[in-house]
Write a protein that holds these residues in place. Sequence first.
Motif, PDB file in Angstrom:
ATOM      1  N   SER A 235       0.812  -1.219   0.000  1.00  9.97           N
ATOM      2  CA  SER A 235       0.000   0.000   0.000  1.00  9.97           C
ATOM      3  C   SER A 235       0.845   1.268   0.000  1.00  9.97           C
ATOM      4  CB  SER A 235      -0.944   0.016   1.214  1.00  9.97           C
ATOM      5  OG  SER A 235      -0.224   0.175   2.428  1.00  9.97           O
ATOM      6  N   VAL A 236       2.119   1.163   0.416  1.00  7.21           N
ATOM      7  CA  VAL A 236       2.981   2.354   0.432  1.00  7.21           C
ATOM      8  C   VAL A 236       3.900   2.410  -0.790  1.00  7.21           C
ATOM      9  CG1 VAL A 236       2.953   2.415   2.957  1.00  7.21           C
ATOM     10  CG2 VAL A 236       4.866   1.314   1.778  1.00  7.21           C
ATOM     11  N   ILE A 237       3.830   1.372  -1.628  1.00 11.10           N
ATOM     12  CA  ILE A 237       4.706   1.297  -2.801  1.00 11.10           C
ATOM     13  C   ILE A 237       3.957   1.765  -4.051  1.00 11.10           C
ATOM     14  CG2 ILE A 237       6.061  -0.250  -4.271  1.00 11.10           C
ATOM     15  CD1 ILE A 237       6.482  -1.995  -1.737  1.00 11.10           C
ATOM     16  N   ASP A 238       4.539   2.720  -4.752  1.00  8.83           N
ATOM     17  CA  ASP A 238       3.896   3.268  -5.947  1.00  8.83           C
ATOM     18  C   ASP A 238       4.112   2.406  -7.181  1.00  8.83           C
ATOM     19  OD1 ASP A 238       2.770   6.076  -5.237  1.00  8.83           O
ATOM     20  OD2 ASP A 238       4.729   6.009  -4.266  1.00  8.83           O
ATOM     21  N   ARG A 239       5.282   1.754  -7.251  1.00  7.17           N
ATOM     22  CA  ARG A 239       5.567   0.973  -8.447  1.00  7.17           C
ATOM     23  C   ARG A 239       6.648  -0.061  -8.178  1.00  7.17           C
ATOM     24  NH1 ARG A 239       7.496   3.476 -14.367  1.00  7.17           N
ATOM     25  NH2 ARG A 239       7.876   1.461 -15.374  1.00  7.17           N
ATOM     26  N   PHE A 240       6.516  -1.226  -8.809  1.00 11.18           N
ATOM     27  CA  PHE A 240       7.541  -2.268  -8.770  1.00 11.18           C
ATOM     28  C   PHE A 240       8.268  -2.290 -10.112  1.00 11.18           C
ATOM     29  CE2 PHE A 240       4.729  -3.659  -5.429  1.00 11.18           C
ATOM     30  CZ  PHE A 240       5.561  -4.247  -4.486  1.00 11.18           C
ATOM     31  N   PHE A 241       9.576  -2.399 -10.068  1.00  8.22           N
ATOM     32  CA  PHE A 241      10.391  -2.458 -11.280  1.00  8.22           C
ATOM     33  C   PHE A 241      11.108  -3.809 -11.334  1.00  8.22           C
ATOM     34  CE2 PHE A 241       9.920   1.992 -10.323  1.00  8.22           C
ATOM     35  CZ  PHE A 241       9.848   2.640 -11.547  1.00  8.22           C
ATOM     36  N   PRO A 242      10.688  -4.719 -12.216  1.00 11.94           N
ATOM     37  CA  PRO A 242      11.405  -5.994 -12.367  1.00 11.94           C
ATOM     38  C   PRO A 242      12.680  -5.808 -13.190  1.00 11.94           C
ATOM     39  CG  PRO A 242       9.544  -5.920 -13.865  1.00 11.94           C
ATOM     40  CD  PRO A 242       9.473  -4.661 -13.038  1.00 11.94           C
ATOM     41  N   VAL A 243      13.780  -6.354 -12.688  1.00 14.80           N
ATOM     42  CA  VAL A 243      15.077  -6.194 -13.357  1.00 14.80           C
ATOM     43  C   VAL A 243      15.712  -7.569 -13.567  1.00 14.80           C
ATOM     44  CG1 VAL A 243      17.391  -5.193 -13.195  1.00 14.80           C
ATOM     45  CG2 VAL A 243      15.423  -3.926 -12.328  1.00 14.80           C
ATOM     46  N   SER A 244      16.281  -7.784 -14.734  1.00 13.92           N
ATOM     47  CA  SER A 244      16.946  -9.053 -15.042  1.00 13.92           C
ATOM     48  C   SER A 244      18.354  -9.087 -14.460  1.00 13.92           C
ATOM     49  CB  SER A 244      17.022  -9.247 -16.552  1.00 13.92           C
ATOM     50  OG  SER A 244      17.903  -8.287 -17.129  1.00 13.92           O
ATOM     51  N   ASP A 245      18.882 -10.303 -14.312  1.00 18.00           N
ATOM     52  CA  ASP A 245      20.281 -10.449 -13.901  1.00 18.00           C
ATOM     53  C   ASP A 245      21.200  -9.701 -14.860  1.00 18.00           C
ATOM     54  OD1 ASP A 245      20.219 -12.014 -11.557  1.00 18.00           O
ATOM     55  OD2 ASP A 245      19.998 -13.868 -12.693  1.00 18.00           O
ATOM     56  N   LYS A 246      20.935  -9.807 -16.142  1.00 18.28           N
ATOM     57  CA  LYS A 246      21.781  -9.172 -17.151  1.00 18.28           C
ATOM     58  C   LYS A 246      21.886  -7.674 -16.912  1.00 18.28           C
ATOM     59  CE  LYS A 246      22.077  -8.260 -22.137  1.00 18.28           C
ATOM     60  NZ  LYS A 246      21.454  -8.497 -23.468  1.00 18.28           N
ATOM     61  N   HIS A 247      20.762  -7.026 -16.676  1.00 17.35           N
ATOM     62  CA  HIS A 247      20.774  -5.575 -16.502  1.00 17.35           C
ATOM     63  C   HIS A 247      21.291  -5.159 -15.123  1.00 17.35           C
ATOM     64  CE1 HIS A 247      17.576  -5.346 -19.875  1.00 17.35           C
ATOM     65  NE2 HIS A 247      18.770  -5.036 -20.352  1.00 17.35           N
ATOM     66  N   GLY A 248      20.894  -5.880 -14.089  1.00 15.70           N
ATOM     67  CA  GLY A 248      21.349  -5.536 -12.743  1.00 15.70           C
ATOM     68  C   GLY A 248      22.838  -5.732 -12.569  1.00 15.70           C
ATOM     69  N   LEU A 249      23.320  -6.902 -12.986  1.00 14.23           N
ATOM     70  CA  LEU A 249      24.752  -7.191 -12.872  1.00 14.23           C
ATOM     71  C   LEU A 249      25.564  -6.338 -13.840  1.00 14.23           C
ATOM     72  CD1 LEU A 249      24.613 -11.099 -12.566  1.00 14.23           C
ATOM     73  CD2 LEU A 249      24.859  -9.413 -10.727  1.00 14.23           C
ATOM     74  N   GLY A 250      24.947  -6.003 -14.962  1.00 12.46           N
ATOM     75  CA  GLY A 250      25.642  -5.178 -15.954  1.00 12.46           C
ATOM     76  C   GLY A 250      25.938  -3.772 -15.475  1.00 12.46           C
ATOM     77  N   MET A 251      25.194  -3.311 -14.475  1.00 14.76           N
ATOM     78  CA  MET A 251      25.420  -1.955 -13.948  1.00 14.76           C
ATOM     79  C   MET A 251      26.579  -1.878 -12.963  1.00 14.76           C
ATOM     80  SD  MET A 251      23.724   0.684 -14.992  1.00 14.76           S
ATOM     81  CE  MET A 251      23.825   1.850 -13.625  1.00 14.76           C
ATOM     82  N   LEU A 252      27.036  -3.019 -12.488  1.00 17.36           N
ATOM     83  CA  LEU A 252      28.062  -3.011 -11.445  1.00 17.36           C
ATOM     84  C   LEU A 252      29.365  -2.372 -11.905  1.00 17.36           C
ATOM     85  CD1 LEU A 252      27.451  -6.544  -9.891  1.00 17.36           C
ATOM     86  CD2 LEU A 252      26.601  -4.320  -9.106  1.00 17.36           C
ATOM     87  N   LYS A 253      29.822  -2.711 -13.101  1.00 21.35           N
ATOM     88  CA  LYS A 253      31.049  -2.106 -13.623  1.00 21.35           C
ATOM     89  C   LYS A 253      30.848  -0.616 -13.871  1.00 21.35           C
ATOM     90  CE  LYS A 253      33.131  -6.171 -15.831  1.00 21.35           C
ATOM     91  NZ  LYS A 253      33.617  -6.755 -17.107  1.00 21.35           N
TER      92      LYS A 253
END
Length: 303
Positions: A235-253
């Motif tokens: 009820s306090v969350i406006d939006r959920f964003f699903p993220v793939s391993d490829k995109h999440g891990l790709g941001m680390l570098k």
Amino acid sequence: MRKKTNNLLDAIGNTPLVRVPFNTPAKIFAKLEYLNPAGSIKDRSALFMIEEAEKKGLLKSGGTIIESSSGNQGVACAMIGAMKGYKVIITASPAMSEEKIKTIKAYGAKVIMCPAVPIHDPKSRHSVAEKLLEKTRNSFMPNQYFNLSNPKAHYNSLGPEIWRQTKGKITHFFAAAGTGGTISGAGKFLKEKNPKIKIMAVDIDTSFHSTNGHPKPYKMEGIGIDFETPCLNESVIDRFFPVSDKHGLGMLKTMAKKGFLIGTGSGAVSYVVQNYLNKLKKGDVVVMLFGDSGRAYLSKNYY
């Protein structure tokens, strides 16, 4: 600024809020939770639940803390147990990084490895922890996935800090969702202060929640709503964003080259914020939570 303290546990919280150099007219800040004593956001909730148990007489001197954890909660419990003189037993699954397992053991805690099976399976890390709780005298299980003191900890600590550090100007809050405690607790506090603040939850695209109950394996840690839990207050969350391993891990570098060596869940959060920049305007103040450090995942070769 953190003040001098005579107790390591008093150093939990009051983490820095640092500007992130994203190309946008809005102001983007990172809440550096990896600067807590045991290295993650979980220091807050673990300490809150353990000290609440002490006050209620559920955990007494010489007792044992038993917890199911994917990593950071286990590390936090191990550190706190070492400080307070408790025995600590952590049940874990194979996905936990080598660094986290070694860190838990370094604090003197015991790690019991369990197969990666659904939470209600008798062999799951959660079920094994519950069985240990039943047969261990003077023991306490924080039970982060089902204990409503988890979001309460962040309502009392993280939320007020963010509000204070942004001088009430925050417009968006982005955080990874796993147990749901962080996003729900801090989100509830911020919404009460200003209902217009956008509370944005970042999840794995193959989690139980993202797939409507049909999860698939994933690599990232510290993120992923894997079952229904009362700690997640949608009820306090406006939006959920699903993220793939490829995109999440790709941001680390990418983030490391900006000076932020962050954990995998924080990589997913960074990816979402980066792709949300075109929706932001001058005057917006965004806070994204960096829950732990990349030092806990170096053996995975993501960086």
